[in-house]
Scaffold this motif. Sequence first.
Motif, PDB file in Angstrom:
ATOM      1  N   ASP A  17       7.213   7.943   2.661  1.00 38.08           N
ATOM      2  CA  ASP A  17       5.708   8.780   2.153  1.00 38.08           C
ATOM      3  C   ASP A  17       5.630   9.683   3.195  1.00 38.08           C
ATOM      4  OD1 ASP A  17       5.832   6.434   0.413  1.00 38.08           O
ATOM      5  OD2 ASP A  17       3.983   5.724   0.999  1.00 38.08           O
ATOM      6  N   GLU A  18       6.071   9.439   4.504  1.00 40.75           N
ATOM      7  CA  GLU A  18       5.872  10.718   5.363  1.00 40.75           C
ATOM      8  C   GLU A  18       6.426  11.937   5.260  1.00 40.75           C
ATOM      9  OE1 GLU A  18       3.294   8.829   8.926  1.00 40.75           O
ATOM     10  OE2 GLU A  18       5.527   8.179   9.123  1.00 40.75           O
ATOM     11  N   ALA A  19       7.726  11.753   4.441  1.00 42.23           N
ATOM     12  CA  ALA A  19       8.601  13.113   4.520  1.00 42.23           C
ATOM     13  C   ALA A  19       7.773  14.117   3.696  1.00 42.23           C
ATOM     14  CB  ALA A  19       9.788  12.557   3.751  1.00 42.23           C
ATOM     15  N   PRO A  20       7.679  15.382   4.174  1.00 38.65           N
ATOM     16  CA  PRO A  20       7.065  16.283   3.241  1.00 38.65           C
ATOM     17  C   PRO A  20       7.760  16.551   2.178  1.00 38.65           C
ATOM     18  CG  PRO A  20       7.529  17.091   5.634  1.00 38.65           C
ATOM     19  CD  PRO A  20       8.436  15.744   5.427  1.00 38.65           C
ATOM     20  N   SER A  21       9.260  16.479   1.898  1.00 44.93           N
ATOM     21  CA  SER A  21       9.877  16.528   0.773  1.00 44.93           C
ATOM     22  C   SER A  21      10.980  15.755   0.686  1.00 44.93           C
ATOM     23  CB  SER A  21      10.292  18.115   0.890  1.00 44.93           C
ATOM     24  OG  SER A  21      11.558  18.496   1.927  1.00 44.93           O
ATOM     25  N   TRP A  70       0.365  11.859  -4.069  1.00 45.51           N
ATOM     26  CA  TRP A  70       0.393  10.434  -3.783  1.00 45.51           C
ATOM     27  C   TRP A  70      -1.163  10.220  -3.039  1.00 45.51           C
ATOM     28  CZ3 TRP A  70       5.773  10.483  -0.745  1.00 45.51           C
ATOM     29  CH2 TRP A  70       6.773  10.289  -1.886  1.00 45.51           C
ATOM     30  N   ASP A  71      -1.183   8.932  -3.138  1.00 47.43           N
ATOM     31  CA  ASP A  71      -2.718   8.538  -2.427  1.00 47.43           C
ATOM     32  C   ASP A  71      -2.615   8.445  -0.797  1.00 47.43           C
ATOM     33  OD1 ASP A  71      -4.743   7.108  -1.641  1.00 47.43           O
ATOM     34  OD2 ASP A  71      -4.880   5.854  -3.511  1.00 47.43           O
ATOM     35  N   LEU A 128       0.825  -1.307  -0.107  1.00 53.30           N
ATOM     36  CA  LEU A 128       0.053  -0.195   0.131  1.00 53.30           C
ATOM     37  C   LEU A 128       0.685   1.284  -0.041  1.00 53.30           C
ATOM     38  CD1 LEU A 128      -2.739  -1.039   2.593  1.00 53.30           C
ATOM     39  CD2 LEU A 128      -2.877  -1.053   0.041  1.00 53.30           C
ATOM     40  N   LEU A 129       1.861   1.243   0.827  1.00 52.86           N
ATOM     41  CA  LEU A 129       2.761   2.255   1.030  1.00 52.86           C
ATOM     42  C   LEU A 129       3.381   2.579  -0.239  1.00 52.86           C
ATOM     43  CD1 LEU A 129       4.113   1.761   4.614  1.00 52.86           C
ATOM     44  CD2 LEU A 129       2.744   3.849   3.868  1.00 52.86           C
ATOM     45  N   THR A 130       3.695   1.707  -0.993  1.00 62.77           N
ATOM     46  CA  THR A 130       4.739   1.734  -2.097  1.00 62.77           C
ATOM     47  C   THR A 130       3.799   2.407  -3.367  1.00 62.77           C
ATOM     48  OG1 THR A 130       6.174   0.109  -1.437  1.00 62.77           O
ATOM     49  CG2 THR A 130       6.180   0.562  -3.730  1.00 62.77           C
ATOM     50  N   ASP A 131       2.638   1.535  -3.470  1.00 60.35           N
ATOM     51  CA  ASP A 131       1.541   2.010  -4.534  1.00 60.35           C
ATOM     52  C   ASP A 131       1.017   3.024  -4.192  1.00 60.35           C
ATOM     53  OD1 ASP A 131       0.322   0.643  -6.914  1.00 60.35           O
ATOM     54  OD2 ASP A 131      -1.589   0.655  -5.844  1.00 60.35           O
ATOM     55  N   ALA A 132       1.087   3.560  -3.166  1.00 58.66           N
ATOM     56  CA  ALA A 132       0.594   4.999  -3.206  1.00 58.66           C
ATOM     57  C   ALA A 132       1.105   6.178  -3.999  1.00 58.66           C
ATOM     58  CB  ALA A 132       0.547   5.632  -1.593  1.00 58.66           C
ATOM     59  N   ARG A 133       2.164   5.704  -4.543  1.00 60.08           N
ATOM     60  CA  ARG A 133       3.012   6.935  -5.257  1.00 60.08           C
ATOM     61  C   ARG A 133       2.955   6.239  -6.722  1.00 60.08           C
ATOM     62  NH1 ARG A 133       8.403   4.345  -2.734  1.00 60.08           N
ATOM     63  NH2 ARG A 133       7.927   4.611  -0.766  1.00 60.08           N
ATOM     64  N   ARG A 134       2.111   5.541  -7.209  1.00 56.65           N
ATOM     65  CA  ARG A 134       1.995   5.136  -8.605  1.00 56.65           C
ATOM     66  C   ARG A 134       1.634   6.144  -9.542  1.00 56.65           C
ATOM     67  NH1 ARG A 134      -2.906   2.842 -10.068  1.00 56.65           N
ATOM     68  NH2 ARG A 134      -3.178   2.159  -7.935  1.00 56.65           N
ATOM     69  N   THR A 138       5.272   8.430 -13.463  1.00 52.37           N
ATOM     70  CA  THR A 138       5.345   8.599 -14.969  1.00 52.37           C
ATOM     71  C   THR A 138       4.724   9.951 -15.118  1.00 52.37           C
ATOM     72  OG1 THR A 138       3.245   7.331 -15.373  1.00 52.37           O
ATOM     73  CG2 THR A 138       5.731   6.265 -15.467  1.00 52.37           C
ATOM     74  N   SER A 139       5.365  10.515 -16.223  1.00 53.68           N
ATOM     75  CA  SER A 139       4.887  11.853 -16.705  1.00 53.68           C
ATOM     76  C   SER A 139       3.852  11.425 -17.801  1.00 53.68           C
ATOM     77  CB  SER A 139       6.154  12.640 -17.259  1.00 53.68           C
ATOM     78  OG  SER A 139       6.518  11.749 -18.434  1.00 53.68           O
ATOM     79  N   PRO A 140       2.924  12.424 -18.130  1.00 54.71           N
ATOM     80  CA  PRO A 140       1.960  12.167 -19.161  1.00 54.71           C
ATOM     81  C   PRO A 140       2.326  11.414 -20.400  1.00 54.71           C
ATOM     82  CG  PRO A 140       1.570  14.468 -18.102  1.00 54.71           C
ATOM     83  CD  PRO A 140       3.023  13.986 -17.661  1.00 54.71           C
ATOM     84  N   ASP A 141       3.700  11.606 -20.737  1.00 55.27           N
ATOM     85  CA  ASP A 141       3.764  10.864 -21.871  1.00 55.27           C
ATOM     86  C   ASP A 141       4.585   9.467 -21.332  1.00 55.27           C
ATOM     87  OD1 ASP A 141       6.549  11.813 -20.655  1.00 55.27           O
ATOM     88  OD2 ASP A 141       7.055  12.433 -22.543  1.00 55.27           O
ATOM     89  N   GLY A 142       4.426   8.990 -20.276  1.00 57.48           N
ATOM     90  CA  GLY A 142       4.983   7.842 -19.967  1.00 57.48           C
ATOM     91  C   GLY A 142       6.228   7.834 -19.451  1.00 57.48           C
ATOM     92  N   ALA A 143       7.023   8.782 -19.408  1.00 53.86           N
ATOM     93  CA  ALA A 143       8.688   8.843 -19.055  1.00 53.86           C
ATOM     94  C   ALA A 143       8.484   8.473 -17.389  1.00 53.86           C
ATOM     95  CB  ALA A 143       8.964  10.270 -19.210  1.00 53.86           C
ATOM     96  N   LEU A 144       9.611   8.107 -16.940  1.00 53.72           N
ATOM     97  CA  LEU A 144       9.882   7.784 -15.527  1.00 53.72           C
ATOM     98  C   LEU A 144      10.133   9.079 -14.647  1.00 53.72           C
ATOM     99  CD1 LEU A 144      11.942   4.818 -14.148  1.00 53.72           C
ATOM    100  CD2 LEU A 144      12.319   7.176 -13.322  1.00 53.72           C
ATOM    101  N   VAL A 145       9.694   9.223 -13.834  1.00 55.68           N
ATOM    102  CA  VAL A 145       9.746  10.327 -13.116  1.00 55.68           C
ATOM    103  C   VAL A 145      10.592   9.989 -11.433  1.00 55.68           C
ATOM    104  CG1 VAL A 145       8.757  12.257 -11.641  1.00 55.68           C
ATOM    105  CG2 VAL A 145       7.644  11.696 -13.595  1.00 55.68           C
ATOM    106  N   PRO A 146      11.673  10.326 -11.222  1.00 53.72           N
ATOM    107  CA  PRO A 146      12.500   9.817  -9.928  1.00 53.72           C
ATOM    108  C   PRO A 146      11.495  10.066  -9.102  1.00 53.72           C
ATOM    109  CG  PRO A 146      13.667  11.713 -11.082  1.00 53.72           C
ATOM    110  CD  PRO A 146      12.511  11.132 -11.840  1.00 53.72           C
ATOM    111  N   LEU A 147      11.913   9.562  -7.585  1.00 52.56           N
ATOM    112  CA  LEU A 147      11.120   9.704  -6.536  1.00 52.56           C
ATOM    113  C   LEU A 147      11.185  11.245  -5.936  1.00 52.56           C
ATOM    114  CD1 LEU A 147       9.643   8.692  -3.848  1.00 52.56           C
ATOM    115  CD2 LEU A 147      12.135   7.958  -2.879  1.00 52.56           C
TER     116      LEU A 147
END
Length: 404
Positions: free
Chosen positions: A287-291, A252-253, A225-231, A235-244
């Motif tokens: 997930d709990e880090a503000p930035s 995030w969910d 759940l914690l990992t999938d929350a960032r799903r 990726t960007s609208p064009d499908g490119a990978l966006v780093p954490l």
Amino acid sequence: MTQREVEELLRGLAPRVLGTLVRRHGQFDACEDAVQEALLAASVQWPEQGIPAEPAGWLVTVAGRRLTDQWRSEAARRQRELTVSAQPEPDEDLNRHVDDTLKLLFLCCHPELSAPSQVALTLRAVGGLTTAEIASAFFVPEATMAQRISRAKQKIKGKGFPDGPERLPAVLHVLYLIFNEGYNATSGPDLQRVELTAEAVRLTREVRRLVPDDGEVTGLLALMLLTDARRATRTSPDGALVPLEEQDRGRWDQARIEEGVALVSETLATSAPGPYQLQAAIAAIHDEAPSAEETDWPQILVLYKILDRMAPNPMVTLNRAIATAMVHGARAGLELLAALDDDKRIAGHYRLDAVRAHLLDLAGEHEQAREHYRMAAKRTFSIPEREYLLRRSTVGDCGKSQGK
């Protein structure tokens, strides 16, 4: 319904239908072949004729007919027909919401199989992964994995559905791998395969319903759940990978994060920590880090050190090296990474090159970093990851931080 939508529906129904047939008839190989024929028939007919009112029941019926045709000429036909006639009708049986996918999961983790065979067979039968994808997850040649799966099928031929605590570690490992393949696909044009992550979460919830007091089951669900929350932000609208560190944390969910944090807090307070619980705790810190800048890397490093002692494996060491670099500097991370160069499980794997490139980049060794980014790009079969790594290898991008 489009062909693609039909294929997605069939992917979700396949393990449930296979589980139903194996529960009724045994004969894993024969049932799998029959299901494949039924899926093929559906993929041809449904886009033109429409989806049946009970698609799972339709597949069970068609596959059952294939089995009947196959067995009609066999000497044991009469006994098999008597066995089949004693079972409920397909629609009636399926409408009772018996989750045969979960039963199939435990069957594939039969104690007579070795742990690698349990995982491989379940990924094939329940997760729907190809042999090539499973081979990549195990770091073995595809031909080796094909033989392993074939032998496993033969070994459980005719076995029943009993479950037991001895199968639980293998079941959890299978679900973990299915989720990982869905979250970070090993090949293809898409970074993620949502149908696999969703199925892994669903099945893990079912396992937790059966054993609610097991800390590792709860820890695995929390980790997912914690990992999938960032799903949505990976990726960007064009499908490119966006780093954490570049993801929009506001998207995030939060519902998944809250549930995951509550689960990991509960299980760590009531049971001895295990590998999944530790990984969930690490995910909760992220997930709990503000930035990205406010991430508690010292605490993450402590948890990775414990995890590396408790369940050592190359991927844990890779992540520990990153955490070490964030706390003690890039050179310290590179020293830890050097220990993996002779590890046959990961030598030549793209992730080792990618992490080394990242740490060299942080250390200011940009030319070496570019070289390893290019090597990593050549070794991955994931198109989004390849494009990301190639982008990182350019003069303009090298020198920036990296993560997922």
